[in-house]
Design a protein around this motif. Sequence first.
Motif, mmCIF file in Angstrom:
data_model
loop_
_atom_site.group_PDB
_atom_site.id
_atom_site.type_symbol
_atom_site.label_atom_id
_atom_site.label_comp_id
_atom_site.label_asym_id
_atom_site.label_seq_id
_atom_site.Cartn_x
_atom_site.Cartn_y
_atom_site.Cartn_z
ATOM 1 N N ARG A 54 34.944 32.874 45.968
ATOM 2 C CA ARG A 54 34.971 34.147 45.680
ATOM 3 C C ARG A 54 36.025 35.128 45.104
ATOM 4 O O ARG A 54 35.581 36.107 45.222
ATOM 5 C CB ARG A 54 35.321 34.140 47.516
ATOM 6 N N TYR A 55 37.457 34.599 44.893
ATOM 7 C CA TYR A 55 37.780 35.570 43.862
ATOM 8 C C TYR A 55 38.235 34.694 42.362
ATOM 9 O O TYR A 55 38.598 35.298 41.834
ATOM 10 C CB TYR A 55 39.194 35.088 44.447
ATOM 11 N N ARG A 60 46.515 27.596 40.430
ATOM 12 C CA ARG A 60 47.700 27.848 39.771
ATOM 13 C C ARG A 60 47.792 29.351 40.458
ATOM 14 O O ARG A 60 48.502 29.179 41.450
ATOM 15 C CB ARG A 60 48.342 27.923 38.096
ATOM 16 N N GLU A 61 46.821 29.906 40.293
ATOM 17 C CA GLU A 61 46.799 31.151 41.361
ATOM 18 C C GLU A 61 46.573 31.332 42.745
ATOM 19 O O GLU A 61 46.741 32.021 43.859
ATOM 20 C CB GLU A 61 45.704 31.964 40.352
ATOM 21 N N ARG A 94 47.954 38.980 38.558
ATOM 22 C CA ARG A 94 46.807 38.543 38.839
ATOM 23 C C ARG A 94 45.968 37.508 39.933
ATOM 24 O O ARG A 94 45.046 39.096 40.467
ATOM 25 C CB ARG A 94 46.614 37.706 37.548
ATOM 26 N N VAL A 95 46.815 37.813 40.706
ATOM 27 C CA VAL A 95 46.483 37.212 42.197
ATOM 28 C C VAL A 95 46.257 38.635 43.105
ATOM 29 O O VAL A 95 44.387 38.406 43.501
ATOM 30 C CB VAL A 95 47.082 36.563 43.041
ATOM 31 N N LEU A 96 47.005 39.546 42.518
ATOM 32 C CA LEU A 96 47.040 40.394 43.551
ATOM 33 C C LEU A 96 45.559 41.405 43.411
ATOM 34 O O LEU A 96 45.116 41.849 43.549
ATOM 35 C CB LEU A 96 47.704 41.494 43.881
ATOM 36 N N ALA A 97 45.522 41.329 41.927
ATOM 37 C CA ALA A 97 44.223 42.328 41.004
ATOM 38 C C ALA A 97 43.050 41.367 41.332
ATOM 39 O O ALA A 97 41.973 42.628 42.034
ATOM 40 C CB ALA A 97 44.183 41.883 39.813
ATOM 41 N N LYS A 98 43.234 40.376 41.564
ATOM 42 C CA LYS A 98 41.769 39.308 42.186
ATOM 43 C C LYS A 98 41.149 39.217 43.697
ATOM 44 O O LYS A 98 40.444 38.996 43.373
ATOM 45 C CB LYS A 98 41.773 37.791 41.423
#
Length: 114
Positions: A54-55, A60-61, A94-98
């Motif tokens: 989905r994302y 790791r993320e 990166r997690v917040l952006a994705k």
Amino acid sequence: GPGSRGGELILETDRGAYRIFAHRTGAWSADTLVLVHLEPLFAEPLSDAEIVERYRLTPRETQVARLLAAGRSNAEVASDLAISPHTARRHTERVLAKLAVASRAQVADALLQR
């Protein structure tokens, strides 16, 4: 419809609550049709594979996202994953952006099935 009978029940379990709907058509007989629908009243967490699909998170993320969803700080993420605080911060960004969320607090909601 005409002749249909329905009922609803809320069932509490250790996992969460479910709404159960039952409907029958016509009078009770050997040919009576009963439809039952079970609806969870809670959201299931996405699996790691679903998060990746989905994302487009890396493994790791995905780990970082789960830790953020649990309320962990960047320092705690770094400690838990044995990475530097700088690396934890970069993964968090990166997690917040994705996930297209504005804050760490929104990560947990993004990891639930809808």
